[in-house]
Structures are given as C-alpha cells and as structure tokens.
Motif scaffolding. Sequence first.
Motif, PDB file in Angstrom:
ATOM      1  N   MET A 233      40.408  45.497  34.952  1.00 22.02           N
ATOM      2  CA  MET A 233      39.969  44.959  34.365  1.00 22.02           C
ATOM      3  C   MET A 233      38.747  43.798  35.067  1.00 22.02           C
ATOM      4  O   MET A 233      38.288  43.114  34.679  1.00 22.02           O
ATOM      5  N   TRP A 234      38.533  44.352  36.241  1.00 23.29           N
ATOM      6  CA  TRP A 234      37.978  43.977  37.612  1.00 23.29           C
ATOM      7  C   TRP A 234      36.750  45.475  37.380  1.00 23.29           C
ATOM      8  O   TRP A 234      37.060  46.967  37.085  1.00 23.29           O
ATOM      9  N   SER A 235      35.509  45.320  37.360  1.00 22.06           N
ATOM     10  CA  SER A 235      34.599  45.637  37.587  1.00 22.06           C
ATOM     11  C   SER A 235      34.623  47.144  38.922  1.00 22.06           C
ATOM     12  O   SER A 235      33.973  47.909  37.838  1.00 22.06           O
ATOM     13  N   ALA A 268      30.809  36.467  35.820  1.00 23.36           N
ATOM     14  CA  ALA A 268      32.126  37.068  35.070  1.00 23.36           C
ATOM     15  C   ALA A 268      33.141  36.156  35.865  1.00 23.36           C
ATOM     16  O   ALA A 268      33.637  35.841  35.494  1.00 23.36           O
ATOM     17  N   TYR A 269      32.310  34.804  37.281  1.00 30.06           N
ATOM     18  CA  TYR A 269      33.369  34.184  37.762  1.00 30.06           C
ATOM     19  C   TYR A 269      33.006  33.311  36.795  1.00 30.06           C
ATOM     20  O   TYR A 269      34.232  31.749  37.084  1.00 30.06           O
ATOM     21  N   HIS A 287      35.888  29.947  38.108  1.00 30.03           N
ATOM     22  CA  HIS A 287      36.486  30.202  36.701  1.00 30.03           C
ATOM     23  C   HIS A 287      37.009  29.048  36.371  1.00 30.03           C
ATOM     24  O   HIS A 287      37.934  28.603  36.148  1.00 30.03           O
ATOM     25  N   THR A 311      37.267  29.887  32.737  1.00 32.83           N
ATOM     26  CA  THR A 311      35.828  30.107  32.032  1.00 32.83           C
ATOM     27  C   THR A 311      35.543  31.696  33.413  1.00 32.83           C
ATOM     28  O   THR A 311      36.121  31.957  33.992  1.00 32.83           O
ATOM     29  N   GLY A 312      34.356  32.729  32.146  1.00 38.64           N
ATOM     30  CA  GLY A 312      34.199  33.795  32.311  1.00 38.64           C
ATOM     31  C   GLY A 312      35.358  35.015  31.970  1.00 38.64           C
ATOM     32  O   GLY A 312      35.417  34.731  31.368  1.00 38.64           O
ATOM     33  N   ASN A 313      35.138  36.269  33.320  1.00 42.75           N
ATOM     34  CA  ASN A 313      35.685  37.054  32.737  1.00 42.75           C
ATOM     35  C   ASN A 313      37.490  36.793  32.628  1.00 42.75           C
ATOM     36  O   ASN A 313      37.745  36.790  34.211  1.00 42.75           O
ATOM     37  N   THR A 315      41.790  36.088  31.249  1.00 44.02           N
ATOM     38  CA  THR A 315      42.623  36.180  30.363  1.00 44.02           C
ATOM     39  C   THR A 315      43.696  34.848  30.588  1.00 44.02           C
ATOM     40  O   THR A 315      44.696  34.698  29.348  1.00 44.02           O
TER      41      THR A 315
END
Length: 345
Positions: A233-235, A268-269, A287, A311-313, A315
């Motif tokens: 899930m993390w880049s 993504a944050y 987030h 917010t962002g990436n 779940t």
Amino acid sequence: MASNRPAPEAPFVPNQRTESFGPGDRHTDEGPWEEWNPTEDSLRPARGRHRVAKQRGGGLARSSTVLGVGVMAAVGAGGMASADTGKPPVAISLPDLPAVGALFDGSGGPQAPQGSATPLSDVTETSTATGRAATGAGEALRNRIMAQAEQQRHHADAEAQAAAEAAAAKQADRAAARAKQEAEAKAAAAKQKADEAARQKAEEARLAELARQYTLPTSSYTLTSTFGQAGSMWSSGHHTGLDFAAPTGTLIKAVHSGTVTQAGWAGAYGYRTVLTLDDGTELWFCHQSSLNVSAGQKVGTGEVIGRVGATGNVTGPHLHLEVHPDGQAAGTDPMTWLRGKGLTP
C-alpha cells in the motif's frame, strides 16, 4: 734416678768364712776378690727382662721396695764382692732408699721401711674422692646436657608457636582482605544500584517535565500501522510513520510549541500540516479533514491545529504522524521519539 750411696767397707780377712758373705774358702779357679762399689758413672741401664721399672709418683711400689731392701741388705752384710769375669760392671737402677743401717734397729731386727709409699687408707680415700669427683662431673655433664636439650625444646616450641602465629596472622590478613573486597564489591553494587535509581528517578523527573511540555497528537485513538512496516500500500514498500486511527473530526493538537512551516494539500498525504520545533525537528500531521493554522503561525503545546480525516492515499480516517529530525527527508520512528519526550502512545 738418684745414685746409691757407697756401702760401708768391711775388713778383709783371708781364709775366713762368714755365715752371711765373705771371701773365705775360695776355689783355685777364682781370682782375687775386688771391691765392687757401683756408682752412677759406672752403671748403665739394665736391659732385658730384669730391667727395673721406673718409679712413678711420689710413692714406691711394694715390689721395688722389697727388691731394694734385699739388695741393700746383702751388700751391707757381705761387705765387698768381686768377680773377675772380664766384663764391665752391670748397671742396676735402684729407687731412692734411706741408709742401709737405718733399716735395722739396735736389736738387729729389721725396722719398718721408711719411704714415701702412700698408706692404703690414703689410697682408699683418694680413690673414693676421685670416684666422687668423677660422679659429680658426670652428674654435672648430664645436667648440662639435659639443660641444653630443654633449652632446644623450648626454642623449637617458640619457633613452632611463632610460625603458627604468623600463619594465623596471614590467614587473618587474607580473610580481612577478602572481607574488604566483598564489602567494597557490595558497596560498589549498592552505589551502582543507587546511581541507577537516581538516574532513573532523574529521567522520570525529566520526562515528567517534558510531558508537561509535550503531548500526544490526538485522543480516543487506536494504533494501526507502525514505523517500518512492510506493505504494497505504500510507494516506498514500507510504512514511514505512525497511524492513529480515530473518527473523522477528532481534534489534532500540536505536540510541542513551534512554528507552522507548511499547511495545505500534499498529494498522497492529503491535507498536511508541518510543525517545525525550536531544535529543527519537523512533525508532519497528514490526512486531515480540515486545517486550523496557516504557514508562519506559532503555536503552543496542546494547541489545536486540525482534525482527523481520510484525505489522500488512505483506507479509512486516521492521523498519519511522521518525525524528521533537522528537516531530513528520511524520518525516524515516531513511537521512539514520543517515548523520549515522556509520552506513551
């Protein structure tokens, strides 16, 4: 050896016999008689088994006395004797005796010899005294030997006692040194324990003081993901912060006083607030559903800077907190950093 005095001369009567000794009735083969008067110069020591023993001490041996008396009596009674044998006179050694006439009293009977012979009573007393002296000397020697043995035994006992005392002293010294070492070890351990307790107490006091200066970023939360956790899930392939899952709209507080250097959208944050502390450490609050501060604003410990969001990436709604010492790109574990400030997430 003293020489004998000449015997008194007897008158010479030819062809007259005497009962004791005389020249009468001599045989035809006998020569004329010559007067024999031995002197010290004409005599020489007798040889062979007839040699007279040398006189010893102050007294005369009984055998020597009898021999001397017999010879002198024969010479005095017979007067002169001669022998024409053609050989030199034989030397005869005689002990010192009184005059021959002194051996006879007026009645013609022999008197008691007057010599230097020691009486038997004196000899007995002398022997007894000598025995007593020998016994006394032996007893003195025995006493001296016993005294020396006793002295040596006392000396040996003293040496043994000194050695035992020295060994006991050494053992006592070793025991004292061992006890001292043990006491020092116990004292050192106690001191170390006390120092450790003091350090712990000081650290607790410091953390308590820091706890008043620092605070947790939110409340009513659940820790879901930790620093360094791996996942797709993390880049980067692993988690770079600490997640506090909480309902949306939960208040987010400033962990420590500082200056807001960023406040806005960060990809993504999601919505992110960057709070820079006085030591240069950057705290990232990600987030958020909403922001309550703007860049350049100074805030204090516990002041609200935003609200929990998704917010962002993400779940689900949570606060993603990252810690970057000196503003470095690579962050550190937020759990360890918060505990170092006296906080327990």
